[in-house]
Design an enzyme around this catalytic site. Structure first.
Site, PDB file in Angstrom:
ATOM      1  N   LYS B 159      -8.503   2.089 -10.799  1.00 53.46           N
ATOM      2  CA  LYS B 159      -8.099   3.252 -12.037  1.00 53.46           C
ATOM      3  C   LYS B 159      -7.191   3.832 -11.228  1.00 53.46           C
ATOM      4  O   LYS B 159      -6.909   3.694 -10.467  1.00 53.46           O
ATOM      5  CB  LYS B 159      -9.299   4.484 -11.701  1.00 53.46           C
ATOM      6  CG  LYS B 159      -8.452   5.477 -11.789  1.00 53.46           C
ATOM      7  CD  LYS B 159      -9.573   7.446 -11.728  1.00 53.46           C
ATOM      8  CE  LYS B 159      -8.867   8.180 -12.190  1.00 53.46           C
ATOM      9  NZ  LYS B 159      -8.139   9.016 -11.675  1.00 53.46           N
ATOM     10  N   GLY B 216      -7.311   7.491  -0.512  1.00 52.06           N
ATOM     11  CA  GLY B 216      -6.690   8.873  -0.485  1.00 52.06           C
ATOM     12  C   GLY B 216      -7.602   9.914  -0.118  1.00 52.06           C
ATOM     13  O   GLY B 216      -7.894   9.732   1.184  1.00 52.06           O
ATOM     14  N   SER B 217      -8.024  11.364  -0.834  1.00 55.12           N
ATOM     15  CA  SER B 217      -8.216  12.308   0.444  1.00 55.12           C
ATOM     16  C   SER B 217      -9.758  12.166   0.516  1.00 55.12           C
ATOM     17  O   SER B 217     -10.759  11.568   0.119  1.00 55.12           O
ATOM     18  CB  SER B 217      -8.465  13.431  -0.424  1.00 55.12           C
ATOM     19  OG  SER B 217      -9.545  14.025  -1.691  1.00 55.12           O
ATOM     20  N   ARG B 218     -10.086  13.113   1.687  1.00 56.42           N
ATOM     21  CA  ARG B 218     -11.968  13.088   2.344  1.00 56.42           C
ATOM     22  C   ARG B 218     -12.247  13.918   0.911  1.00 56.42           C
ATOM     23  O   ARG B 218     -13.439  13.713   0.698  1.00 56.42           O
ATOM     24  CB  ARG B 218     -12.385  14.164   3.144  1.00 56.42           C
ATOM     25  CG  ARG B 218     -12.748  13.891   3.764  1.00 56.42           C
ATOM     26  CD  ARG B 218     -13.711  14.521   5.198  1.00 56.42           C
ATOM     27  NE  ARG B 218     -12.780  14.670   6.201  1.00 56.42           N
ATOM     28  CZ  ARG B 218     -12.867  15.531   7.345  1.00 56.42           C
ATOM     29  NH1 ARG B 218     -14.197  15.909   7.187  1.00 56.42           N
ATOM     30  NH2 ARG B 218     -12.194  15.660   8.476  1.00 56.42           N
ATOM     31  N   GLY B 220     -11.776  13.563  -2.500  1.00 53.60           N
ATOM     32  CA  GLY B 220     -12.513  12.551  -3.493  1.00 53.60           C
ATOM     33  C   GLY B 220     -12.982  11.463  -2.843  1.00 53.60           C
ATOM     34  O   GLY B 220     -14.224  10.586  -3.551  1.00 53.60           O
ATOM     35  N   GLY B 221     -12.827  10.831  -1.923  1.00 48.11           N
ATOM     36  CA  GLY B 221     -13.774   9.964  -1.094  1.00 48.11           C
ATOM     37  C   GLY B 221     -15.172  10.626  -0.840  1.00 48.11           C
ATOM     38  O   GLY B 221     -16.365   9.689  -1.147  1.00 48.11           O
ATOM     39  N   GLU B 240     -11.299   4.808   2.400  1.00 46.23           N
ATOM     40  CA  GLU B 240     -10.324   5.539   3.404  1.00 46.23           C
ATOM     41  C   GLU B 240      -9.727   6.734   3.199  1.00 46.23           C
ATOM     42  O   GLU B 240      -9.811   7.137   2.287  1.00 46.23           O
ATOM     43  CB  GLU B 240      -9.423   4.736   3.562  1.00 46.23           C
ATOM     44  CG  GLU B 240      -8.307   4.510   4.908  1.00 46.23           C
ATOM     45  CD  GLU B 240      -7.066   4.042   4.795  1.00 46.23           C
ATOM     46  OE1 GLU B 240      -7.024   2.298   4.251  1.00 46.23           O
ATOM     47  OE2 GLU B 240      -6.161   4.676   4.795  1.00 46.23           O
ATOM     48  N   CYS B 277      -1.334   7.104   5.727  1.00 46.93           N
ATOM     49  CA  CYS B 277      -3.023   6.726   7.162  1.00 46.93           C
ATOM     50  C   CYS B 277      -2.637   7.629   8.154  1.00 46.93           C
ATOM     51  O   CYS B 277      -3.940   8.149   8.760  1.00 46.93           O
ATOM     52  CB  CYS B 277      -3.752   6.230   6.321  1.00 46.93           C
ATOM     53  SG  CYS B 277      -2.936   4.651   5.535  1.00 46.93           S
ATOM     54  N   GLU B 364      -6.710  16.909   8.574  1.00 49.95           N
ATOM     55  CA  GLU B 364      -5.371  16.038   8.996  1.00 49.95           C
ATOM     56  C   GLU B 364      -4.637  16.997   7.876  1.00 49.95           C
ATOM     57  O   GLU B 364      -5.220  17.686   7.106  1.00 49.95           O
ATOM     58  CB  GLU B 364      -5.423  14.854   8.010  1.00 49.95           C
ATOM     59  CG  GLU B 364      -4.623  14.225   7.419  1.00 49.95           C
ATOM     60  CD  GLU B 364      -4.580  13.009   6.591  1.00 49.95           C
ATOM     61  OE1 GLU B 364      -6.160  12.260   6.362  1.00 49.95           O
ATOM     62  OE2 GLU B 364      -3.351  11.610   7.051  1.00 49.95           O
TER      63      GLU B 364
END
Lengths: 479, 479
Positions: B159, B216-218, B220-221, B240, B277, B364
């Site tokens: 994607k 990506g972001s937390r 999203g993950g 990650e 990151c 973060e």
């Protein structure tokens, strides 16, 4: 051990209860065990690997020293018999020594050095181990999960299985004695007993637990997976749950030796009252003269196998219900049954369309129950394979003339199973460096892992890399 | 590409939109990509490893052939500049060739043989890859997740990230051209674009997808982790997500060279507008003369760093909010700020008790924002380390005289981080066989893995063992 009632050690063959009853933890002991495990972690993992090896070998020696008593309790609590007890004890001590040998291998754990980077494997942290009912030694208190976690450098908290309380207690005392004798830190190993699922759920949710090893039912394993995922910090769950272990009876093999195949199958199906995670619960074959001969040969082969006492009343009840369910589905019929005794083995038959239509026919019946799925063609056999869920094992019974069909099945089976057996039977797992006892979900919760063999230790390790470290700060790495 | 609206490629420095707009998938293309990936899987994984190596090298060559155009689009879409574009392109092609070299290594993947057992690693199946905004090449369409999954033998569905649509499209065309030129099966690689999270969620839920790689972001993950766990067959997610990359400024080091440390920190913090990151978002130090000197030196060091355009307006807005949040917490105050330009870097200070009390200070802030946590004593420094969540990196700035404190911190940092840096800065990750770019949750979803270096390929493999197989049935294994 807390105050959440008591549970009894029971002889499943007679229903006799052995005194005294065991106190069940109300959560206090489990919490204290986690606290002590976390406190022991840094000390334990920093020990030279040879000290951990010494500990594991001492556990093996303690188990051997208590061997006669263990065999006696095992025989009383499990109905599996003395020969099996001795066999499983030898496997358990062999496993412990195998991990000790791994720890003595100077090339283990792998260290990688590239320019200023050095990476090595470090243990995850305290591991909660849930023993299996069906391997009261090899997959229980001092079994493979415990041995591999301790080898990795992880303290262990075991929840003892209620089906073998006295064996668990004695094995736990052996581990504790070995830990004391070899100077391991307090808390490196604890054993707790709990009624129901509360203590297990508490352990899975405890923030000090870093990973879970489990062998048992799919319901139990998925409940632990859910709890582990819902934590503030999710943790890995290695749950071995359920498998029907398909066996593909290829036409050439049946034509050449249907009676031999039937005898081999009947022996594997009924071993240990069918209470193996690798029990061959599913046969798949193409209709033809060879299969007709196999059906005929199976009747006396299975008839010669007596029924056997199962591990617990609950397991026996579930087995009876599972067999009844197999027979109740339209399109299935019984083709062979065992001899006298409780929980008699039974094999049912269904055509492939019935099998594909009924999800229940893909589920494990724990015990000596089998289902023969009959396909009109080789193509249907491959199609049925494609519809299988994840499995611990898949087996090909094949003759040289079955080569093309075997080659068509192999890529499918590689996607479905952790171990593929050729002209053998799936029960009986060798404990080696090449062993894979795992498989895609729902056989296990994590298809990337094995719970048997030296690779089982990888479950409890992660890599850390050190950048530009000066000499002396990482003494274990020789930098 | 379906009919779920369009999205624009935008120059974040000017807001200029590049025509034409990109059509967003309504789910049709993603579903078709999964179907084709599943169909390609058995063919692709059965190819000799040298064929896969040839494919990966061809991707690198195609990227190089399109290099000037890639650099131009990259500079327009990301505001990261041409030098970074060239650097990242070289890293991306280097990664692809590194995995090709791994495939050419005859000892890889590991095969184990013990008695009648042979085990080897097989690929998991089609992998869905979600590229990162901040590495439009190295962690995107043809980046490390794609390279490692393809090396493992897994078809890939990417994607594309909406922040670099044109770079993604061109990189995707390079992979597709390489696949065609080297005769890879149709469906081995697909690129889809989707607005919002729908397409990503669809990919994570698709039964044909066997694993997920995400950077990506937390938020999203964790959304992907949830979807992957709720499937009928749960799958591994390698996400990650977020890391504040603590840097411990030990007293001896600050006394010896506070100005040098301040300059090094300011450079690492502001590199790429802080959009790494591994950005060092957290400093921890003990109060004293050295720290006072560091504070003084940081003011001009950071003041000399201009603000920079960030990757997207949304990221810039979030950065501004994050900095405002840092300043709004009672007990924090700004101690240094950058020079002119958008999104200026800023460093705040808080005492250790304030840090431990406020969970937001552990989160973060994506961009060039830092927090200095001041401890009254070395013991408080170790205590603060114990309270940190999982991190990609942890750094020790230490002098020889800091040895005891470094040794006290090391076991804690080993439990918290994937990489520990000594007297360096965490930004800049070498791509090697020893690299670990991972770390305990919430740095990643699976602390056992790395997304950079050759070990990244392990994420997409599982072991299968073959028992008593005759010669010829497993030609790739030489049996």
């Amino acid at each position: 051990m807390g105050s959440a009632g008591t549970a009894d050690s029971v002889d499943p063959a007679t229903g006799v209860k052995f005194l005294p009853p065991y106190g069940m933890d109300d959560g206090t002991a489990a919490s204290e065990a986690c606290r002590k495990a976390a406190a022991a972690f840094d000390t334990y993992r920093a020990l030279p690997t040879e000290r951990r090896a010494e500990f594991l070998r001492a556990v093996a020696s303690e188990l051997e020293a208590a061997g006669e008593q263990i065999v006696e309790l095992y025989a009383e609590e499990t109905a599996l018999g003395e020969a099996r007890a001795r066999n499983e004890l030898a496997r358990t001590t062999g496993q412990l020594r195998m991990f000790a040998d791994l720890l003595d291998d100077p090339s283990w754990p792998e260290v990688r050095r590239v320019d200023g980077l050095v990476s090595r494997r470090v243990p995850l942290g305290p591991v909660a181990v849930f023993g299996a009912s069906n391997f009261p030694l090899a997959f229980s208190v001092a079994g493979g999960d415990t041995a591999s976690a301790l080898a990795a450098g992880c303290p262990v908290v075991v929840k003892g299985h209620p089906a073998h309380l006295r064996v668990s207690e004695l094995a736990g005392a052996c581990v504790a004695a070995a830990a004391a004798a070899t100077g391991m830190p307090d808390g490196v190993f604890s054993l707790v007993f709990g009624a129901g699922n509360d203590i297990g759920q508490q352990l899975a949710a405890d923030p000090r637990i870093a990973a879970i090893g489990f062998t048992g039912s799919r319901a139990g394993g998925t409940a632990l997976m859910g709890t582990a995922q819902r934590r503030a910090v999710p943790i890995p769950v290695y749950a071995e749950m359920s498998s029907i272990n398909p066996v593909f009876l290829l036409p050439g093999r049946l034509e050449a030796g249907a009676a031999e195949v039937a005898a081999g199958f009947a022996g594997s199906l009924t071993m240990g009252a069918g209470q193996f995670c690798t029990n061959p619960g599913l046969l798949l074959a193409v209709e033809g003269a060879g299969l007709a001969e196999f059906r005929r040969a199976l009747v006396p082969a299975l008839g010669g196998q007596a029924g056997q006492t199962m591990l617990t009343e609950r397991i026996a009840t579930a087995y009876g219900e599972g067999v009844a369910r197999l027979g109740s589905i339209p399109g299935t019929g019984r083709i062979a049954v065992g001899g006298e005794g409780p929980n008699p083995p039974a094999v049912y038959e269904a055509d492939v369309e019935t099998f594909l239509k009924h999800e229940e026919l893909h589920e494990e019946v724990f015990g000596a129950a089998g289902l023969l799925v009959v396909c009109p063609s080789a193509e249907d056999l491959v199609r049925a394979a494609e519809h299988l869920g994840g499995q611990l094992t898949a087996t090909l019974q094949a003759a040289p003339g079955d080569r093309d069909l075997a080659l068509a099945l192999l890529p499918v089976l590689e996607r479905k199973a952790g171990r593929i057996v050729y002209n053998g039977w799936p029960t009986g797992v060798a404990v080696t460096a090449a062993t894979v006892h795992g498989g895609p979900y729902p056989a296990t919760s994590d298809g990337r892992s094995t719970s048997v063999g030296t690779m089982a230790v990888e479950r409890f390790l992660r890599a850390v890399c050190y950048q530009d470290f000066p000499g002396g700060l990482l003494p274990n790495l020789g930098t």
